[in-house]
Motif scaffolding. Structure first.
Motif, PDB file in Angstrom:
ATOM      1  N   LEU A  62       0.833  -1.205   0.000  1.00  0.00           N
ATOM      2  CA  LEU A  62       0.000   0.000   0.000  1.00  0.00           C
ATOM      3  C   LEU A  62       0.865   1.252   0.000  1.00  0.00           C
ATOM      4  N   ILE A  63       1.866   1.309   0.862  1.00  0.00           N
ATOM      5  CA  ILE A  63       2.700   2.512   0.916  1.00  0.00           C
ATOM      6  C   ILE A  63       3.524   2.639  -0.369  1.00  0.00           C
ATOM      7  N   ALA A  64       3.949   1.515  -0.931  1.00  0.00           N
ATOM      8  CA  ALA A  64       4.689   1.553  -2.200  1.00  0.00           C
ATOM      9  C   ALA A  64       3.788   2.026  -3.339  1.00  0.00           C
ATOM     10  N   ILE A 107      -3.014   5.351   9.688  1.00  0.00           N
ATOM     11  CA  ILE A 107      -3.542   6.633  10.152  1.00  0.00           C
ATOM     12  C   ILE A 107      -2.897   7.811   9.434  1.00  0.00           C
ATOM     13  N   SER A 108      -1.765   7.582   8.752  1.00  0.00           N
ATOM     14  CA  SER A 108      -1.138   8.646   7.979  1.00  0.00           C
ATOM     15  C   SER A 108      -0.027   8.067   7.114  1.00  0.00           C
ATOM     16  N   ALA A 109       0.414   8.871   6.183  1.00  0.00           N
ATOM     17  CA  ALA A 109       1.564   8.514   5.356  1.00  0.00           C
ATOM     18  C   ALA A 109       2.395   9.770   5.139  1.00  0.00           C
ATOM     19  N   ALA A 140      -3.938   7.887  -4.088  1.00  0.00           N
ATOM     20  CA  ALA A 140      -4.130   8.939  -3.080  1.00  0.00           C
ATOM     21  C   ALA A 140      -5.597   9.323  -2.951  1.00  0.00           C
ATOM     22  N   ARG A 141      -6.302   9.310  -4.059  1.00  0.00           N
ATOM     23  CA  ARG A 141      -7.732   9.648  -4.024  1.00  0.00           C
ATOM     24  C   ARG A 141      -8.563   8.538  -3.389  1.00  0.00           C
ATOM     25  N   SER A 142      -7.976   7.371  -3.199  1.00  0.00           N
ATOM     26  CA  SER A 142      -8.707   6.210  -2.683  1.00  0.00           C
ATOM     27  C   SER A 142      -8.466   5.928  -1.203  1.00  0.00           C
ATOM     28  N   VAL A 143      -7.420   6.493  -0.628  1.00  0.00           N
ATOM     29  CA  VAL A 143      -7.128   6.200   0.781  1.00  0.00           C
ATOM     30  C   VAL A 143      -7.901   7.163   1.691  1.00  0.00           C
TER      31      VAL A 143
END
Length: 160
Positions: A62-64, A107-109, A140-143
């Motif tokens: 997910l972060i990648a 909770i954040s990135a 980004a629009r999906s998280v």
């Protein structure tokens, strides 16, 4: 009018050690992620949850994905804005929380791109480009958690 499209993958559990899920310790949390025409990726659960630390886990992916989507849109929008990028490396950090009941979530990135620009580049313009990406990036629009950007720039004097 919107256009829908599908993204497909095969998730194949490989953690059956011969006893299936007879008990919690009878199996591993390993699987492969596959897509047609692409190499399989060995996956596992987060090591904190009994996964194999040598394999990617869903949180890594997910972060990648978030970082990769941001990078691709930055390159696109920077090009449109007249910024010449010669290198881009990100070291994103996703912060998660685990609750006492075993559930968890991001909770954040924080995306931390280190970007090589040609001498004389307008870094304020580059920052403005980062500010536009959240409107474009599919991931980004999906998280449902905040994504912050802490970009660093350096001059590339010899791009070759």
């Amino acid at each position: 009018m919107s256009k829908q499209h599908n993204f497909e993958a095969t998730v194949r559990w490989t953690g059956n050690t011969g006893k299936g899920t007879a008990n919690y310790r009878a199996y591993t949390r390993d699987w492969t992620l596959e897509s047609v025409g692409k190499p399989a990726i060995a996956m596992s659960n987060d090591p904190l949850l009994g996964g194999n630390p040598a394999f990617y886990n869903p949180e890594d992916m997910l972060i990648a994905a978030l970082s990769s989507c941001h990078m691709l849109w930055f390159l696109h929008l920077a090009s449109d804005a007249g910024l010449t990028v010669h290198s881009y490396t990100d070291t994103p950090i996703g912060t998660g929380e685990s609750l006492p009941d075993g559930t968890g979530r991001f909770i954040s990135a924080l995306l931390q791109p280190n970007i090589g620009l040609i001498p004389g580049s307008d870094t304020q313009l580059a920052d403005a480009v980062h500010g536009k990406i959240h409107n474009h990036c599919f991931i980004a629009r999906s998280v449902n958690f905040p994504v912050k950007i802490k970009a660093r720039y350096f001059e590339v004097t010899h791009p070759d």
